[in-house]
Design an enzyme around this catalytic site. Structure first.
Site, PDB file in Angstrom:
ATOM      1  N   SER A  15       0.832  -1.211   0.000  1.00  0.00           N
ATOM      2  CA  SER A  15       0.000   0.000   0.000  1.00  0.00           C
ATOM      3  C   SER A  15       0.861   1.253   0.000  1.00  0.00           C
ATOM      4  O   SER A  15       0.589   2.207  -0.745  1.00  0.00           O
ATOM      5  CB  SER A  15      -0.917   0.007   1.223  1.00  0.00           C
ATOM      6  OG  SER A  15      -1.818  -1.075   1.200  1.00  0.00           O
ATOM      7  N   ARG A  31       0.980   7.914   6.317  1.00  0.00           N
ATOM      8  CA  ARG A  31       0.102   7.117   7.179  1.00  0.00           C
ATOM      9  C   ARG A  31      -1.312   7.662   7.165  1.00  0.00           C
ATOM     10  O   ARG A  31      -2.287   6.904   7.251  1.00  0.00           O
ATOM     11  CB  ARG A  31       0.654   7.048   8.602  1.00  0.00           C
ATOM     12  CG  ARG A  31      -0.056   6.024   9.459  1.00  0.00           C
ATOM     13  CD  ARG A  31       0.853   5.414  10.488  1.00  0.00           C
ATOM     14  NE  ARG A  31       1.932   4.649   9.897  1.00  0.00           N
ATOM     15  CZ  ARG A  31       1.804   3.389   9.461  1.00  0.00           C
ATOM     16  NH1 ARG A  31       0.637   2.768   9.525  1.00  0.00           N
ATOM     17  NH2 ARG A  31       2.839   2.767   8.955  1.00  0.00           N
ATOM     18  N   HIS A  38      -2.720   6.392   3.950  1.00  0.00           N
ATOM     19  CA  HIS A  38      -2.927   4.945   4.065  1.00  0.00           C
ATOM     20  C   HIS A  38      -4.175   4.638   4.878  1.00  0.00           C
ATOM     21  O   HIS A  38      -4.949   3.734   4.546  1.00  0.00           O
ATOM     22  CB  HIS A  38      -1.704   4.317   4.727  1.00  0.00           C
ATOM     23  CG  HIS A  38      -1.836   2.851   4.966  1.00  0.00           C
ATOM     24  ND1 HIS A  38      -2.190   2.329   6.193  1.00  0.00           N
ATOM     25  CD2 HIS A  38      -1.676   1.788   4.141  1.00  0.00           C
ATOM     26  CE1 HIS A  38      -2.244   1.013   6.113  1.00  0.00           C
ATOM     27  NE2 HIS A  38      -1.923   0.657   4.886  1.00  0.00           N
TER      28      HIS A  38
END
Length: 215
Positions: A18, A41, A44
């Site tokens: 990812s 992050r 994500h």
């Protein structure tokens, strides 16, 4: 049932894959190296590339947060969801803890008696804590506003304020109030944010503090 074709990816490789996709789709864009893990992050967690543009970091915010975590700080959240999403194994390894006062009976009682939100009273509880504190606010703009008031009054001195409440009422205004203050911050400017984003930012800082991208 209609047949679908899925990539065969080992569970341990899903996050790495990812992150590779996110990095590729960001293309040639560059970010300060200490801020990039936080941005990645958040993307994500949400699959929302707007976080590459709407995250605002005060100078040295990431380093300030990492140092506080390594010193065993307390992270105060405004939802149990944000608290649940923080990697407490890593945090507790530094001697820190994550707390949320929103469900405390005395906080609820005091908020009702005063006609205030529990989020407002929770920030007053945070101001009474000893030791370094990081505020991770992903839901309640009233929490962020009260935190700003307490900081202005000199009653609250957090090492870092993660200001990412989500929504439509007083959300933008609360974030702009924080941005106008001389306080270390990471803010998701605009309407976007949420408890998951608050936790994601905490985790990004924790992984930097521990020297690992992910634990």
């Amino acid at each position: 049932m209609r047949e679908i074709h899925l990539q065969r990816v080992a569970p341990a490789e899903i996050e790495a894959r990812s992150m590779e996709i996110i990095t590729r789709e960001l293309g040639a864009r560059t970010f300060p190296p200490e801020e990039l893990p936080v941005i990645l992050r958040c993307i994500h967690t949400s699959a929302d590339f707007d976080y590459a543009d709407n995250l605002v970091f005060s100078p040295g915010a990431v380093a300030r947060g990492v140092e506080a975590l390594r010193s065993g700080c307390t992270i105060v959240t405004d939802t149990q969801m944000a608290r649940a999403g923080i990697n407490k194994r890593v945090l507790e390894g530094f001697g820190g803890q994550a707390v949320c006062f929103m469900s405390d009976p005395d906080v609820a009682a005091q908020a009702k008696a005063r006609g205030e939100t529990r989020a407002t009273v929770s920030m007053e509880r945070a101001a009474a804590l000893s030791g370094p504190v990081i505020l991770a606010l992903g839901n309640a703009p009233t929490a962020l506003v009260r935190a700003c008031q307490l900081m202005e009054e000199g009653k609250l001195r957090p090492e870092l304020v993660i200001g990412v409440p989500v929504g439509f009422v007083n959300v933008v205004e609360s974030k702009e109030l924080l941005l106008s203050m001389d306080a270390p911050h990471i803010v998701a400017r605009g309407r976007k944010g949420g408890s998951n984003i608050a936790a994601a930012i905490c985790n990004a800082l924790l992984y930097q503090a521990s020297g690992n991208r992910r634990e």
